[in-house]
Design an enzyme around this catalytic site. Structure first.
Site, PDB file in Angstrom:
ATOM      1  N   GLU A 116      22.318  31.421 -15.641  1.00  0.00           N
ATOM      2  CA  GLU A 116      21.727  32.130 -16.781  1.00  0.00           C
ATOM      3  C   GLU A 116      22.718  32.234 -17.937  1.00  0.00           C
ATOM      4  O   GLU A 116      22.524  33.045 -18.847  1.00  0.00           O
ATOM      5  CB  GLU A 116      21.247  33.525 -16.361  1.00  0.00           C
ATOM      6  CG  GLU A 116      20.220  33.564 -15.243  1.00  0.00           C
ATOM      7  CD  GLU A 116      18.876  32.922 -15.602  1.00  0.00           C
ATOM      8  OE1 GLU A 116      18.710  32.461 -16.747  1.00  0.00           O
ATOM      9  OE2 GLU A 116      18.008  32.868 -14.717  1.00  0.00           O
ATOM     10  N   HIS A 140      22.483  41.075 -15.792  1.00  0.00           N
ATOM     11  CA  HIS A 140      21.168  40.742 -15.250  1.00  0.00           C
ATOM     12  C   HIS A 140      21.148  41.086 -13.770  1.00  0.00           C
ATOM     13  O   HIS A 140      22.051  40.690 -13.030  1.00  0.00           O
ATOM     14  CB  HIS A 140      20.881  39.252 -15.454  1.00  0.00           C
ATOM     15  CG  HIS A 140      19.678  38.750 -14.723  1.00  0.00           C
ATOM     16  ND1 HIS A 140      18.412  39.289 -14.891  1.00  0.00           N
ATOM     17  CD2 HIS A 140      19.534  37.761 -13.811  1.00  0.00           C
ATOM     18  CE1 HIS A 140      17.555  38.637 -14.119  1.00  0.00           C
ATOM     19  NE2 HIS A 140      18.203  37.710 -13.446  1.00  0.00           N
ATOM     20  N   HIS A 142      18.341  42.254 -10.184  1.00  0.00           N
ATOM     21  CA  HIS A 142      17.003  42.192  -9.585  1.00  0.00           C
ATOM     22  C   HIS A 142      16.670  43.511  -8.893  1.00  0.00           C
ATOM     23  O   HIS A 142      16.453  43.534  -7.683  1.00  0.00           O
ATOM     24  CB  HIS A 142      16.943  41.055  -8.545  1.00  0.00           C
ATOM     25  CG  HIS A 142      17.135  39.677  -9.082  1.00  0.00           C
ATOM     26  ND1 HIS A 142      17.272  38.565  -8.258  1.00  0.00           N
ATOM     27  CD2 HIS A 142      17.187  39.212 -10.347  1.00  0.00           C
ATOM     28  CE1 HIS A 142      17.415  37.474  -8.997  1.00  0.00           C
ATOM     29  NE2 HIS A 142      17.383  37.837 -10.277  1.00  0.00           N
ATOM     30  N   GLU A 170      16.033  62.518 -18.841  1.00  0.00           N
ATOM     31  CA  GLU A 170      17.204  61.924 -19.493  1.00  0.00           C
ATOM     32  C   GLU A 170      16.903  60.563 -20.128  1.00  0.00           C
ATOM     33  O   GLU A 170      17.679  60.083 -20.962  1.00  0.00           O
ATOM     34  CB  GLU A 170      18.335  61.729 -18.466  1.00  0.00           C
ATOM     35  CG  GLU A 170      18.942  63.029 -17.955  1.00  0.00           C
ATOM     36  CD  GLU A 170      19.847  63.691 -18.992  1.00  0.00           C
ATOM     37  OE1 GLU A 170      20.709  62.989 -19.532  1.00  0.00           O
ATOM     38  OE2 GLU A 170      19.660  64.888 -19.259  1.00  0.00           O
ATOM     39  N   HIS A 211      10.689  39.364 -12.104  1.00  0.00           N
ATOM     40  CA  HIS A 211      12.014  38.770 -11.869  1.00  0.00           C
ATOM     41  C   HIS A 211      13.144  39.812 -11.898  1.00  0.00           C
ATOM     42  O   HIS A 211      13.921  39.905 -10.953  1.00  0.00           O
ATOM     43  CB  HIS A 211      12.264  37.659 -12.896  1.00  0.00           C
ATOM     44  CG  HIS A 211      13.557  36.943 -12.712  1.00  0.00           C
ATOM     45  ND1 HIS A 211      13.697  35.591 -12.909  1.00  0.00           N
ATOM     46  CD2 HIS A 211      14.804  37.387 -12.363  1.00  0.00           C
ATOM     47  CE1 HIS A 211      14.946  35.229 -12.668  1.00  0.00           C
ATOM     48  NE2 HIS A 211      15.639  36.305 -12.340  1.00  0.00           N
TER      49      HIS A 211
HETATM   50  O1  2HA Z   1      21.727  33.918 -10.649  1.00  0.00           O
HETATM   51  O2  2HA Z   1      19.408  35.825 -10.964  1.00  0.00           O
HETATM   52  O3  2HA Z   1      17.966  34.466 -12.709  1.00  0.00           O
HETATM   53  C1  2HA Z   1      20.489  33.981 -10.034  1.00  0.00           C
HETATM   54  C2  2HA Z   1      19.518  34.631 -10.945  1.00  0.00           C
HETATM   55  C3  2HA Z   1      18.738  33.758 -11.804  1.00  0.00           C
HETATM   56 ZN    ZN Z   2      17.608  36.517 -11.847  1.00  0.00          ZN
END
Ligand code: 2HA
Ligand code: ZN
Length: 275
Positions: A116, A140, A142, A170, A211
């Site tokens: 990414e 980023h 998940h 908050e 995602h």
């Molecule tokens: O690196 O999260 O979006 C793996 C991920 C791809």
């Molecule tokens: Zn990801």
């Protein structure tokens, strides 16, 4: 002394381990990039290797030419970073034109920056502009609850922002500007990078439907805290819907939101308030 004794490297690894412990980084899920200060680059430079070959990114941002980024490795597991940093994270230098990177430390054994990296780079590019240079972190992850919300909540910035603001008092203080939403797209390429950076012109965080979540901020603590706050609000929202059979009997009203903003001296995104 080793590069692992440099404070920013330590803080970066701790943030990654904290994310793993939160359960946000199954397998190789998630990625973290940090734009280093001049002093941090100077502290790490004695450990730099001869720069590798320049690799084009498919996206470009001239104002990030010459910057150095800490990055997690493509296909690498957050879980392993603290045990073996040199194979799982690295530092890349951006060329003067701002369209290619080369490895100057870490990512040993043929590793590359996160898949990414184009999204991170474009997000850095717009957040640096939006914050007059203050933004240094793109993260980023998940987290399960914010992902789950993307199956039950309209995929608009307004719907997500309101649901999250109303899920914990908050929240409007922590992200008064709200969160953006990117519809489902194939990850890893220039298209999703551009769509995400478009949202990041307005918002400091962007949900990726089905995602995960992108957060930005001036340092690792603030950015991790934003991820944590949004995910916890999403968890509360999901608990409320699940335990209440989909019915919400009481919530934080728009009048309450305005009162919070006044008390804490923040400006809420007015178009997301109804009355
Ligand atoms: O690196 O999260 O979006 C793996 C991920 C791809
Ligand atoms: Zn990801």
């Amino acid at each position: 002394m080793s590069i692992l004794d440099v404070k920013i490297i330590n803080d970066y690894i701790r943030t990654i381990t904290d994310g793993w412990e939160q359960g946000w980084h199954e397998r190789n899920g998630g990625n973290l990039t940090y734009r280093m200060t001049k002093d941090e680059v100077a502290a790490c430079r004695p450990y730099f290797t001869e720069g590798g070959a320049w690799v084009e990114m498919g996206v470009s941002a001239a104002h990030l030419g010459g910057e150095y980024f800490l990055t997690t490795g493509s296909g690498k597991f957050f879980r392993n970073v603290c045990l073996d940093p040199v194979h799982n994270i690295g530092i890349v230098e951006i060329n003067p034109e701002g369209n290619a990177w080369r490895i100057v430390w870490g990512l040993e054994g043929g590793a590359r920056p996160t898949s990414e990296f184009p999204s991170h780079f474009m997000n850095h590019a717009v957040r640096v502009k939006a914050t007059n240079g203050a933004c240094r972190v793109i993260y980023h992850a998940h987290p399960a609850n914010i992902i789950a919300m993307t199956y039950t909540t309209p995929l608009t910035a307004k719907a997500f922002t309101r649901a999250l603001w109303q899920s914990a008092t908050e929240c409007p203080v922590v992200f008064p500007g709200g969160v953006g939403v990117v519809p489902w797209m194939v990850p890893g390429g220039a298209d999703i990078a551009l769509a995400t950076s478009k949202e990041m012109e307005t918002y400091e965080a962007a949900v990726w439907a089905h995602h995960g979540l992108f957060c930005s901020g001036p340092d690792l603590d603030i950015t991790f805290g934003l991820m944590h706050t949004i995910e916890k609000a999403a968890e509360i929202y999901n608990l409320v819907l699940a335990t209440g059979g989909g019915k919400i009997l009481a919530t934080i009203s728009d009048e309450n939101l305005r009162a919070i903003a006044k008390e804490f001296g923040v400006t809420l995104r007015e178009e997301f308030l109804d009355n």
